[in-house]
Design a protein around this motif. Sequence first.
Motif, short mmCIF file in Angstrom:
data_model
loop_
_atom_site.label_atom_id
_atom_site.label_comp_id
_atom_site.label_asym_id
_atom_site.label_seq_id
_atom_site.Cartn_x
_atom_site.Cartn_y
_atom_site.Cartn_z
N LYS A 1 -39.22 26.40 15.60
CA LYS A 1 -39.15 24.95 15.76
C LYS A 1 -38.89 24.34 14.39
O LYS A 1 -39.60 24.64 13.43
CB LYS A 1 -40.47 24.41 16.34
N VAL A 2 -37.88 23.49 14.33
CA VAL A 2 -37.57 22.77 13.10
C VAL A 2 -38.09 21.35 13.29
O VAL A 2 -37.68 20.64 14.22
CB VAL A 2 -36.06 22.78 12.81
N VAL A 3 -38.99 20.93 12.42
CA VAL A 3 -39.69 19.65 12.58
C VAL A 3 -39.53 18.83 11.30
O VAL A 3 -39.66 19.37 10.20
CB VAL A 3 -41.19 19.86 12.87
N VAL A 4 -39.26 17.54 11.45
CA VAL A 4 -39.14 16.66 10.29
C VAL A 4 -39.94 15.39 10.53
O VAL A 4 -40.19 14.98 11.68
CB VAL A 4 -37.67 16.29 9.98
N ARG A 5 -40.33 14.76 9.45
CA ARG A 5 -41.00 13.46 9.51
C ARG A 5 -40.41 12.58 8.42
O ARG A 5 -40.19 13.02 7.28
CB ARG A 5 -42.50 13.62 9.31
N ALA B 1 -34.41 6.63 12.50
CA ALA B 1 -33.04 6.95 12.09
C ALA B 1 -33.04 7.96 10.95
O ALA B 1 -32.26 8.92 10.94
CB ALA B 1 -32.30 5.67 11.67
N ALA B 2 -33.94 7.77 9.99
CA ALA B 2 -34.03 8.71 8.86
C ALA B 2 -34.51 10.08 9.34
O ALA B 2 -34.07 11.11 8.82
CB ALA B 2 -34.97 8.16 7.80
N ALA B 3 -35.40 10.10 10.33
CA ALA B 3 -35.90 11.37 10.86
C ALA B 3 -34.78 12.16 11.54
O ALA B 3 -34.67 13.38 11.38
CB ALA B 3 -37.06 11.12 11.82
N LEU B 4 -33.94 11.48 12.32
CA LEU B 4 -32.84 12.17 12.98
C LEU B 4 -31.83 12.72 11.97
O LEU B 4 -31.29 13.81 12.14
CB LEU B 4 -32.15 11.23 13.98
#
Length: 654
Positions: free
Chosen positions: A386-390, A395-398
């Motif tokens: 799983k690749v996860v970002v915050r 918009a910045a997260a996508l």
Amino acid sequence: MLFDRVLIANRGEIAVRIARTLRGLGITSVAVHTPSDAAARHVREADVALQVPSYLDGEAIVGAALESGAQAVHPGYGFLAENAGFARRCSAAGLVFVGPPAEAIEAMGDKIRAKATVSAAGVPVVPGGAEPGDVLAEWRDFPALIKPSAGGGGKGMVLVRSAAELPDALESARRTARAAFGDGTLLIERYVENPRHIEIQILADAHGDVVHLGERECSLQRRHQKIIEEAPSPFVTPETRARMGAAAVEAARAVGYVGAGTVEFIVDGTTGAHHFMEMNTRLQVEHPVTELVTGLDLVALQLRVAAGEPLPFGQPDVRLDGHAVEARVYAEDPARGFLPTGGRVLLLREPGDQGSAATGQTVVRVDSGLVEGGVVGSEFDPMLSKVVVRAPDRAAALRALDRALARTAVLGVVTNIPFLRALAAHPAVRAGELDTGLVERVLPGLLPAVEAPQEVLAAAALVFHAMPQGDDPWQVTDGWRLGERAWTTWRLQSRDGVHAIQVRGLPEESAEVRIGDETVPARIRRDGAGLAVTLGGRGEHYLCVRHADTLWLGRDGASWTFTRHLIGDPGDRPGAAAAGDGVVRSPMPGTVLLVKAQVGDRVSEGQPLVIVEAMKMEHTVTAPRDGVLSELPAQAGRPVDMDAVLAVVTAEEA
């Protein structure tokens, strides 16, 4: 007081993730593994590892826990995580089960009983019916959704739009329910058109306190399987969050819940009305997005609650900060109908954990069970990582998710990464206009092209050109001759056919490649384990690895495979025979689940012949033409390789 030693009754990325928290708390981690998983990443990262016959063998796992001196067992998700009998067996052996009481698992594990329980507590539910009785066969409120009563994760769910579809749908759902959950009991519900799938994370301690941690948007699904999840939902308002959160808390209280759990709702995307679907009495796959926006470690909280500690905060203390998005990387091929794939991981590149939410930075986190050299087989779920970002906003997260996926490479195994990038970039997704049917509606525009781009073909030819072809100096392919260098034609076989690419010169110094009608300068240099290829002044970075006769080339999350095609080769992949020859081949490695015809039967084009199962997915293989079933090598229960012959249909005149 927290535990000293905890056994993790799971594998893959979730076992690795649990071990990470145990390490941070100073708790010894104990892994279990099957014989085929002895070299798996979760085994390498645990402090102690013991072999068991199966991840579903509760007796063996309890025995391993006692042998290792563990005080508690964390089940992760899947396998025995929602098995009330296993929870009781742990307790009987003096082990703490890091999960809810067995009674709560039973109450919420049976969807029929769960709906009745939460409805009595005032939580709205979707209209429907359940077995025993004739309600399923007599159901006439379409569209409807059939579900295994004991199931979860979308397995066995079938959408039915008419009474004519109902008998076959019931047969398929019941077969999957029995195979996956050991219980063929079904329920049926009215299907809400274009709904959003929103779930609420709850935490409860043994002292009567229950809180919710906000919602997760899980509407991006294909065949009821989640693909990309996010928190918070772009649809939910603070008022809606409060109402749904209160309903989730009441659902948990209704069954005396303790631990971490998730209450799932179907939400009408027009009115905002929400209806209880089910409660997952375990940690969810998508729990990292909640962790990244709340700053909480759910596994650590599970352990503290299981050890008898009260929750360290109340509902007013819960804050959602920023926006988090998670993408599930699967061993599947979107260009071939999302069929499961597999193979040895020849080269692995994953973006390392980075950033800090506390300083307002973009956070990248990868929960992965992959290891270079490891084998991805067909016996387990196809999710690899799983690749996860915050980020501070959605918009910045996508954008951050796209960058992180582009930096992910799994050469040796075909994955869905290009599909994930296309989905995350779709205008409807960017705008937050989501529902559970969106992916199916826009699917054709999300699928990666089968054909390799011209610059990728050129790069592959350049790599082959640079590789030693043998010790004989006459085999050197630099094209040297008096005057100017000659062109070397490389015939490359890829999944979409044979390509002739011309190269001349020395790739490490100065070479040229013909791309269509254009001749461009080209150069190749080593860059760590990868190759940096420059074509026509454009910098293109490729990762490259060769295994046997196959070259794997990767860039921006996508990968392609090539082999040399020598003059005289047939020019067709083993499984690329035309439908007209009547040969039916397996589209994936797996196990023959069911054979639906016999030798000598007259069959028609499109008629189901064999059902192949791999990674908990069924695929129906059909007759390629009208004729007589003349050969049937497929046998129920037998394993098959990709492109193995399952049947042969011969024209009647033959």
